[in-house]
Design a protein around this motif. Sequence first.
Motif, PDB file in Angstrom:
ATOM      1  N   ILE A 167       1.971  -5.716  -6.346  1.00 14.14           N
ATOM      2  CA  ILE A 167       1.319  -6.462  -5.272  1.00 14.14           C
ATOM      3  C   ILE A 167       0.156  -7.259  -5.832  1.00 14.14           C
ATOM      4  O   ILE A 167      -0.697  -6.715  -6.543  1.00 14.14           O
ATOM      5  CB  ILE A 167       0.820  -5.499  -4.176  1.00 14.14           C
ATOM      6  N   HIS A 168       0.138  -8.549  -5.527  1.00 16.59           N
ATOM      7  CA  HIS A 168      -0.986  -9.396  -5.941  1.00 16.59           C
ATOM      8  C   HIS A 168      -1.950  -9.521  -4.769  1.00 16.59           C
ATOM      9  O   HIS A 168      -1.619 -10.103  -3.733  1.00 16.59           O
ATOM     10  CB  HIS A 168      -0.485 -10.782  -6.368  1.00 16.59           C
ATOM     11  N   ILE A 169      -3.133  -8.971  -4.929  1.00 15.02           N
ATOM     12  CA  ILE A 169      -4.155  -9.035  -3.881  1.00 15.02           C
ATOM     13  C   ILE A 169      -4.922 -10.335  -4.013  1.00 15.02           C
ATOM     14  O   ILE A 169      -5.504 -10.623  -5.060  1.00 15.02           O
ATOM     15  CB  ILE A 169      -5.112  -7.832  -3.970  1.00 15.02           C
ATOM     16  N   LEU A 181      -4.513  -0.751   3.376  1.00 16.30           N
ATOM     17  CA  LEU A 181      -4.008   0.103   4.451  1.00 16.30           C
ATOM     18  C   LEU A 181      -2.960   1.096   3.968  1.00 16.30           C
ATOM     19  O   LEU A 181      -2.952   2.258   4.377  1.00 16.30           O
ATOM     20  CB  LEU A 181      -3.429  -0.770   5.570  1.00 16.30           C
ATOM     21  N   ASP A 182      -2.065   0.654   3.082  1.00 13.32           N
ATOM     22  CA  ASP A 182      -0.958   1.504   2.643  1.00 13.32           C
ATOM     23  C   ASP A 182      -1.153   2.077   1.246  1.00 13.32           C
ATOM     24  O   ASP A 182      -0.209   2.622   0.662  1.00 13.32           O
ATOM     25  CB  ASP A 182       0.351   0.712   2.686  1.00 13.32           C
ATOM     26  N   VAL A 183      -2.355   1.963   0.690  1.00 16.34           N
ATOM     27  CA  VAL A 183      -2.612   2.520  -0.634  1.00 16.34           C
ATOM     28  C   VAL A 183      -2.557   4.038  -0.575  1.00 16.34           C
ATOM     29  O   VAL A 183      -3.131   4.661   0.315  1.00 16.34           O
ATOM     30  CB  VAL A 183      -3.991   2.059  -1.164  1.00 16.34           C
ATOM     31  N   LYS A 184      -1.849   4.622  -1.541  1.00 16.95           N
ATOM     32  CA  LYS A 184      -1.696   6.076  -1.600  1.00 16.95           C
ATOM     33  C   LYS A 184      -2.317   6.611  -2.883  1.00 16.95           C
ATOM     34  O   LYS A 184      -2.427   5.890  -3.878  1.00 16.95           O
ATOM     35  CB  LYS A 184      -0.213   6.452  -1.532  1.00 16.95           C
ATOM     36  N   MET A 207     -13.400   1.009  -2.415  1.00 12.93           N
ATOM     37  CA  MET A 207     -12.495   1.391  -1.327  1.00 12.93           C
ATOM     38  C   MET A 207     -11.169   1.911  -1.874  1.00 12.93           C
ATOM     39  O   MET A 207     -10.612   2.898  -1.365  1.00 12.93           O
ATOM     40  CB  MET A 207     -12.277   0.197  -0.400  1.00 12.93           C
ATOM     41  N   ALA A 208     -10.658   1.271  -2.934  1.00 12.14           N
ATOM     42  CA  ALA A 208      -9.411   1.737  -3.548  1.00 12.14           C
ATOM     43  C   ALA A 208      -9.603   3.114  -4.172  1.00 12.14           C
ATOM     44  O   ALA A 208      -8.742   4.003  -4.044  1.00 12.14           O
ATOM     45  CB  ALA A 208      -8.950   0.734  -4.601  1.00 12.14           C
TER      46      ALA A 208
END
Length: 290
Positions: A167-169, A181-184, A207-208
């Motif tokens: 995923i490129h943020i 939102l979907d980071v695990k 946050m990550a």
Amino acid sequence: MQTPDLTIADRIQARLDTLTRAERQLADSILQNYPASGLGPISALAHDADVSTPTVARMVQKLGFKGYPEFQSDLREELKAKVQSPIAKHDTWATGVPSGHMLNRFTDAVIDNIRQSLAQIDTGDFDTACAQLADTTSRLHIVGGRITHTMAEYLFLHLQMIRPDVIHIQSTSNTWPHYLLDVKPGDTFVIFDVRRYESNTLKLAEMAHQRGAKIILFTDQWRSPVHRLAEISFSSRIVVPSAWDSATTTLLLVETAIAAVQDLIWDDTKDRMQTLEDMFDQTKLFRKFT
């Protein structure tokens, strides 16, 4: 004052094997908030690291300084360098401009940057980072800043072809909550951040990290504040005879990582790339000469 070719962080890393247990504890404390950590009194640095004042004095001498004042003087110079604007960088360079053509001067500076940067890199850390990038059991998120977004896009484009779930943020912070939102726990974030470090990038990293993600950082010799959250940091030397910093050493590391990840999962990558080539043929994106 010490030669500008090596930062104090470089000197600490190069001498870790010669430090005592207390000195290693002190070194870790200095690097946690580097370079600001050593700008206070020697007693404050000793207190923060939970070591004695004589331990600080001994380690400073091991790093090649005559005493704590000289050590602090170099730290202040590094702090100035971290926040220099392009205009200030150009003015500093121009006052001591060496002779010779720009092609030669620039190339010499880049080669020196590469040589010194590679000498400081732990190959074990590099292999661990590549293994993380190749781990398809978790998602991979890549983000850069105002300038470094180009390297983030370059890494993203290649890894997207090599493996799934990349995923490129985008650099705009108002979209970050959607990505987070979907980071695990166990997901990996690759973050690019060089001097004039961006506050938004640090906030994203925080946050990550809070959501259990692992962080791999590409930064410069002064190290972004994100390094305190990163599992692995790669510090590249970036100074060249220009108002702008060089990305060459960082790009070298990125391209080497791409090659290493490709080799680690080549069987799956080969199938994935063949599928992509079939799609290119269908769309007639590339011109064929046979």
